[in-house]
Design a protein around this motif. Structure first.
Motif, PDB file in Angstrom:
ATOM      1  N   ASP A  52     -46.718  62.129 -52.433  1.00  0.00           N
ATOM      2  CA  ASP A  52     -45.263  61.945 -52.493  1.00  0.00           C
ATOM      3  C   ASP A  52     -44.543  63.286 -52.523  1.00  0.00           C
ATOM      4  OD1 ASP A  52     -45.310  59.195 -52.503  1.00  0.00           O
ATOM      5  OD2 ASP A  52     -44.122  58.997 -54.338  1.00  0.00           O
ATOM      6  N   TRP A 101     -38.765  62.323 -57.760  1.00  0.00           N
ATOM      7  CA  TRP A 101     -39.564  61.843 -56.631  1.00  0.00           C
ATOM      8  C   TRP A 101     -39.029  60.487 -56.240  1.00  0.00           C
ATOM      9  CZ3 TRP A 101     -41.176  62.275 -61.639  1.00  0.00           C
ATOM     10  CH2 TRP A 101     -41.599  61.115 -62.282  1.00  0.00           C
ATOM     11  N   ASN A 102     -39.416  59.993 -55.083  1.00  0.00           N
ATOM     12  CA  ASN A 102     -38.936  58.679 -54.641  1.00  0.00           C
ATOM     13  C   ASN A 102     -39.358  57.628 -55.652  1.00  0.00           C
ATOM     14  OD1 ASN A 102     -37.690  59.573 -52.290  1.00  0.00           O
ATOM     15  ND2 ASN A 102     -39.581  59.474 -51.117  1.00  0.00           N
ATOM     16  N   TYR A 137     -46.746  66.415 -53.921  1.00  0.00           N
ATOM     17  CA  TYR A 137     -47.618  66.323 -55.090  1.00  0.00           C
ATOM     18  C   TYR A 137     -49.046  66.077 -54.637  1.00  0.00           C
ATOM     19  CZ  TYR A 137     -50.020  64.522 -59.180  1.00  0.00           C
ATOM     20  OH  TYR A 137     -50.936  64.306 -60.175  1.00  0.00           O
ATOM     21  N   HIS A 195     -38.217  70.400 -50.687  1.00  0.00           N
ATOM     22  CA  HIS A 195     -39.174  69.543 -51.381  1.00  0.00           C
ATOM     23  C   HIS A 195     -40.584  70.105 -51.242  1.00  0.00           C
ATOM     24  CE1 HIS A 195     -36.428  65.749 -50.827  1.00  0.00           C
ATOM     25  NE2 HIS A 195     -35.778  66.789 -51.306  1.00  0.00           N
ATOM     26  N   LEU A 220     -47.237  68.041 -63.143  1.00  0.00           N
ATOM     27  CA  LEU A 220     -46.955  66.771 -62.469  1.00  0.00           C
ATOM     28  C   LEU A 220     -47.985  65.692 -62.783  1.00  0.00           C
ATOM     29  CD1 LEU A 220     -45.732  68.148 -59.034  1.00  0.00           C
ATOM     30  CD2 LEU A 220     -44.381  67.530 -61.045  1.00  0.00           C
ATOM     31  N   VAL A 226     -41.801  65.746 -53.974  1.00  0.00           N
ATOM     32  CA  VAL A 226     -41.142  65.969 -55.258  1.00  0.00           C
ATOM     33  C   VAL A 226     -40.182  67.144 -55.109  1.00  0.00           C
ATOM     34  CG1 VAL A 226     -42.989  65.005 -56.686  1.00  0.00           C
ATOM     35  CG2 VAL A 226     -43.038  67.410 -56.102  1.00  0.00           C
ATOM     36  N   PHE A 251     -46.912  62.603 -64.977  1.00  0.00           N
ATOM     37  CA  PHE A 251     -46.050  61.524 -64.491  1.00  0.00           C
ATOM     38  C   PHE A 251     -46.841  60.611 -63.552  1.00  0.00           C
ATOM     39  CE2 PHE A 251     -43.502  65.467 -64.897  1.00  0.00           C
ATOM     40  CZ  PHE A 251     -42.886  65.133 -66.096  1.00  0.00           C
ATOM     41  N   ASN A 252     -46.322  59.448 -63.329  1.00  0.00           N
ATOM     42  CA  ASN A 252     -46.981  58.471 -62.470  1.00  0.00           C
ATOM     43  C   ASN A 252     -46.501  58.645 -61.024  1.00  0.00           C
ATOM     44  OD1 ASN A 252     -48.647  56.350 -61.830  1.00  0.00           O
ATOM     45  ND2 ASN A 252     -47.142  54.787 -62.374  1.00  0.00           N
ATOM     46  N   ILE A 253     -46.769  59.829 -60.465  1.00  0.00           N
ATOM     47  CA  ILE A 253     -46.344  60.138 -59.101  1.00  0.00           C
ATOM     48  C   ILE A 253     -47.512  59.858 -58.164  1.00  0.00           C
ATOM     49  CG2 ILE A 253     -45.495  61.916 -57.528  1.00  0.00           C
ATOM     50  CD1 ILE A 253     -44.556  63.462 -60.044  1.00  0.00           C
ATOM     51  N   GLU A 280     -38.136  59.844 -61.900  1.00  0.00           N
ATOM     52  CA  GLU A 280     -37.787  61.191 -62.324  1.00  0.00           C
ATOM     53  C   GLU A 280     -38.283  61.402 -63.748  1.00  0.00           C
ATOM     54  OE1 GLU A 280     -33.187  60.755 -63.755  1.00  0.00           O
ATOM     55  OE2 GLU A 280     -33.529  61.055 -61.626  1.00  0.00           O
ATOM     56  N   SER A 281     -38.525  62.666 -64.088  1.00  0.00           N
ATOM     57  CA  SER A 281     -38.950  63.015 -65.433  1.00  0.00           C
ATOM     58  C   SER A 281     -37.728  63.063 -66.342  1.00  0.00           C
ATOM     59  CB  SER A 281     -39.624  64.395 -65.422  1.00  0.00           C
ATOM     60  OG  SER A 281     -38.666  65.412 -65.159  1.00  0.00           O
TER      61      SER A 281
END
Length: 100
Positions: A53, A23-24, A75, A72, A44, A55, A47-49, A27-28
């Motif tokens: 956003d 993601w901008n 999220y 894309h 998802l 993904v 993660f701190n998305i 990444e994992s």
């Protein structure tokens, strides 16, 4: 664009692969390595998305290339939906397609 809270990557290619979520700004880590015809997943929420956003995934063919998906998804932590990406082809010429 599809709104999801989980990403699945189905290996339908002629190699062992691993994948990660991108993601901008982040990444994992890589998933475990897995062969055809198996699927690996990332939740998802782990993660701190930021919500909203875009993904996508990056796939690494073991002993081959690393490629990034062109398609894309968004999220949405409130979604119960999952994106399904599928890889097909060979280590140097594979394709990544968003199936749903």
């Amino acid at each position: 664009m599809k709104k999801v809270s989980k990403i699945n990557c189905e290996n339908r290619a002629g190699f062992v692969q691993e994948f990660k979520v991108v993601w901008n700004g982040g990444e994992s880590g890589w998933s475990g390595q897995y062969p055809n015809p198996q699927t690996e997943s990332f939740d998802l929420h782990a993660f701190n998305i930021p919500a909203g956003d875009e993904v996508w995934i990056k796939v690494h063919a073991i002993l081959g290339k690393t490629k990034t998906a062109d398609e894309h998804v968004i999220y949405d932590p409130n979604s119960s939906d999952a994106a399904l990406y599928q890889t097909t082809g060979a280590t140097l010429t594979f394709k990544i397609k968003l199936m749903n």
